[in-house]
Design an enzyme around this catalytic site. Structure first.
Site, PDB file in Angstrom:
ATOM      1  N   GLU A 127       0.798  -1.244   0.000  1.00  7.36           N
ATOM      2  CA  GLU A 127       0.000   0.000   0.000  1.00  7.36           C
ATOM      3  C   GLU A 127       0.826   1.288   0.000  1.00  7.36           C
ATOM      4  O   GLU A 127       0.579   2.204   0.783  1.00  7.36           O
ATOM      5  CB  GLU A 127      -0.956   0.004   1.204  1.00  7.36           C
ATOM      6  CG  GLU A 127      -1.885  -1.185   1.225  1.00  7.36           C
ATOM      7  CD  GLU A 127      -2.867  -1.172   2.399  1.00  7.36           C
ATOM      8  OE1 GLU A 127      -2.671  -0.379   3.345  1.00  7.36           O
ATOM      9  OE2 GLU A 127      -3.811  -1.965   2.365  1.00  7.36           O
ATOM     10  N   ASN A 169       2.117  -5.265  -3.141  1.00  5.19           N
ATOM     11  CA  ASN A 169       0.703  -5.548  -2.860  1.00  5.19           C
ATOM     12  C   ASN A 169      -0.047  -4.237  -2.603  1.00  5.19           C
ATOM     13  O   ASN A 169       0.452  -3.371  -1.869  1.00  5.19           O
ATOM     14  CB  ASN A 169       0.629  -6.452  -1.619  1.00  5.19           C
ATOM     15  CG  ASN A 169      -0.719  -7.078  -1.387  1.00  5.19           C
ATOM     16  OD1 ASN A 169      -1.271  -7.734  -2.271  1.00  5.19           O
ATOM     17  ND2 ASN A 169      -1.267  -6.895  -0.185  1.00  5.19           N
ATOM     18  N   HIS A 206     -10.452  -5.789  -2.340  1.00  2.46           N
ATOM     19  CA  HIS A 206     -11.524  -5.597  -1.350  1.00  2.46           C
ATOM     20  C   HIS A 206     -12.621  -4.791  -2.041  1.00  2.46           C
ATOM     21  O   HIS A 206     -12.542  -3.568  -2.103  1.00  2.46           O
ATOM     22  CB  HIS A 206     -11.003  -4.823  -0.132  1.00  2.46           C
ATOM     23  CG  HIS A 206      -9.965  -5.551   0.649  1.00  2.46           C
ATOM     24  ND1 HIS A 206     -10.241  -6.692   1.367  1.00  2.46           N
ATOM     25  CD2 HIS A 206      -8.654  -5.309   0.843  1.00  2.46           C
ATOM     26  CE1 HIS A 206      -9.141  -7.121   1.968  1.00  2.46           C
ATOM     27  NE2 HIS A 206      -8.164  -6.297   1.657  1.00  2.46           N
ATOM     28  N   GLU A 235      -6.391 -10.584  -1.351  1.00  2.00           N
ATOM     29  CA  GLU A 235      -7.205 -10.343  -0.144  1.00  2.00           C
ATOM     30  C   GLU A 235      -8.680 -10.228  -0.516  1.00  2.00           C
ATOM     31  O   GLU A 235      -9.411  -9.395   0.019  1.00  2.00           O
ATOM     32  CB  GLU A 235      -6.736  -9.070   0.563  1.00  2.00           C
ATOM     33  CG  GLU A 235      -5.262  -9.090   0.930  1.00  2.00           C
ATOM     34  CD  GLU A 235      -4.792  -7.867   1.704  1.00  2.00           C
ATOM     35  OE1 GLU A 235      -5.634  -7.095   2.194  1.00  2.00           O
ATOM     36  OE2 GLU A 235      -3.560  -7.684   1.817  1.00  2.00           O
ATOM     37  N   ASP A 237     -12.412  -9.970  -0.955  1.00  2.00           N
ATOM     38  CA  ASP A 237     -13.714 -10.032  -0.285  1.00  2.00           C
ATOM     39  C   ASP A 237     -14.627  -9.062  -1.014  1.00  2.00           C
ATOM     40  O   ASP A 237     -14.178  -8.058  -1.563  1.00  2.00           O
ATOM     41  CB  ASP A 237     -13.632  -9.787   1.235  1.00  2.00           C
ATOM     42  CG  ASP A 237     -12.952  -8.508   1.660  1.00  2.00           C
ATOM     43  OD1 ASP A 237     -12.806  -7.578   0.840  1.00  2.00           O
ATOM     44  OD2 ASP A 237     -12.573  -8.415   2.848  1.00  2.00           O
TER      45      ASP A 237
HETATM   46  C1  XIL Z   1      -6.570  -6.133   8.169  1.00  2.00           C
HETATM   47  C2  XIL Z   1      -6.948  -7.298   9.098  1.00  2.00           C
HETATM   48  O1  XIL Z   1      -7.870  -8.126   8.409  1.00  2.00           O
HETATM   49  C3  XIL Z   1      -7.548  -6.770  10.369  1.00  2.00           C
HETATM   50  O2  XIL Z   1      -7.714  -7.833  11.310  1.00  2.00           O
HETATM   51  C4  XIL Z   1      -6.650  -5.703  10.994  1.00  2.00           C
HETATM   52  O3  XIL Z   1      -7.305  -5.141  12.097  1.00  2.00           O
HETATM   53  C5  XIL Z   1      -6.319  -4.617   9.997  1.00  2.00           C
HETATM   54  O4  XIL Z   1      -5.747  -5.204   8.841  1.00  2.00           O
HETATM   55  N1  XIL Z   1      -5.055  -4.480   3.595  1.00  2.00           N
HETATM   56  C6  XIL Z   1      -4.105  -5.382   4.046  1.00  2.00           C
HETATM   57  C7  XIL Z   1      -4.428  -6.270   5.191  1.00  2.00           C
HETATM   58  O5  XIL Z   1      -3.048  -5.516   3.424  1.00  2.00           O
HETATM   59  O6  XIL Z   1      -3.283  -6.533   5.985  1.00  2.00           O
HETATM   60  C8  XIL Z   1      -5.522  -5.681   6.052  1.00  2.00           C
HETATM   61  O7  XIL Z   1      -5.862  -6.644   7.069  1.00  2.00           O
HETATM   62  C9  XIL Z   1      -6.711  -5.313   5.218  1.00  2.00           C
HETATM   63  C10 XIL Z   1      -6.341  -4.259   4.208  1.00  2.00           C
END
Ligand code: XIL
Length: 299
Positions: A127, A169, A206, A235, A237
């Site tokens: 990020e 990422n 996401h 990741e 969802d």
């Molecule tokens: C999130 C986790 O799912 C949570 O449990 C935590 O509180 C915050 O981080 N981007 C990422 C992940 O790269 O590491 C993040 O995970 C979600 C967004």
């Protein structure tokens, strides 16, 4: 195949999930994990605040528990993440300049060395780009140590663990027309042209109403792959867990030869960091949702 992992393997791909160490004692959770998935990402346990809570004192207990469980089940592990503006321990949040640069590189070296040869990949940097139309780097204490901090992190990771794939990422890099997507693309192209060690790009994916699944997603994946890197959905969802969208995301990955794996960010809706969105493939009781069937049929 009759599971996500077995079906993904039919095309040489993996299907992964984020895992939380404190859920490895939940038998419903572990039952689904062991049955369905072939790759694991530690949801929080390999982040900087977890692995180096005090400067120079490393803590791997929870992360090692996840790696050990995965290996015992024949699953591989994506390391997540070595350098990030978020989830930094307090001592790092308060650092800047050359002291922070040294501390960051030491962290990368120490943690990559601890897991040398054991992981499938590392999200070396997470990020690092800004949202919106600027196409700029995200302002952070790491960015303020100099624009070369990302390549310095990748070079340190390669030196410490030469055989593990090194990934960049990010999120909101899914829509090919967005400035952030183009900025990351230009960085990867530059790294490849100058020999900065990078092997893969992770698309967090996401998706929700504010950042929906874009129609250009397949173009984005294939355009990055054409730079000579693997691409992965890291990741996933989707708020509401539309079966159509889950199926389309899966088909987009399978249409790109170098898209070699998909990871969903948790198992049951109740495990999700956004549980209110019911974004995952299993309901709170561990039952398969319609989105599960859509993904399985698309694999
Ligand atoms: C999130 C986790 O799912 C949570 O449990 C935590 O509180 C915050 O981080 N981007 C990422 C992940 O790269 O590491 C993040 O995970 C979600 C967004």
């Amino acid at each position: 195949g009759t599971t996500l992992g077995a079906s993904a393997a039919e095309s040489g791909r993996y299907f992964g999930t984020a895992v939380a160490a404190n859920k490895l004692s939940d038998s419903t959770y572990v039952g689904i994990l062991n049955r369905e998935f072939t790759m694991v990402t530690a949801e929080n346990e390999m982040k900087i605040d977890a692995t180096e809570p005090n400067q120079g004192q490393f803590s791997y207990g929870n992360a090692d528990r996840i790696v050990s469980h995965a290996k015992g089940q024949g699953m591989r592990v994506r390391g997540h993440t070595l350098a990030w503006h978020s989830q930094q321990p307090g001592w790092m949040q308060n650092m800047s300049g050359s002291a922070l640069r040294s501390a960051m590189l030491n962290h990368v070296t120490q943690v990559a060395t601890h897991y040398k040869g054991q992981l499938y990949s590392w999200d070396v940097v997470n990020e690092a780009f800004a949202d919106g139309s600027s196409g700029a780097r995200r302002d952070s204490n790491l960015q303020r140590t100099g624009n070369d901090w990302i390549e310095a992190a990748f070079r340190a990771a390669r030196s410490a663990d030469p055989d593990t794939k090194l990934c960049y990422n990010d999120y909101n890099t899914d829509d090919w027309g967005q400035a952030k997507t183009q900025a990351v693309y230009n960085m990867v192209r530059d790294f490849k042209s100058r020999g900065v060690p990078i092997d893969c790009v992770g698309f967090q994916s996401h998706f929700n109403s504010g950042s929906p699944y874009p129609s250009s997603y397949r173009t984005t994946l294939s355009s990055f792959a054409a730079l000579g890197v693997d691409v992965q959905i890291t990741e996933l969802d989707i708020a509401g867990a539309s079966g159509t969208t889950y199926g389309n995301v899966t088909k987009d990955c399978l249409a790109v030869a170098r898209c070699n794996g998909i990871t969903v960010w948790g198992i049951r809706d109740s495990d999700s960091w956004r549980s209110g969105d019911s974004p995952l493939l299993f309901d709170g009781s561990g039952n398969k949702k319609a989105a599960y069937t859509s993904v399985l049929n698309a694999l």
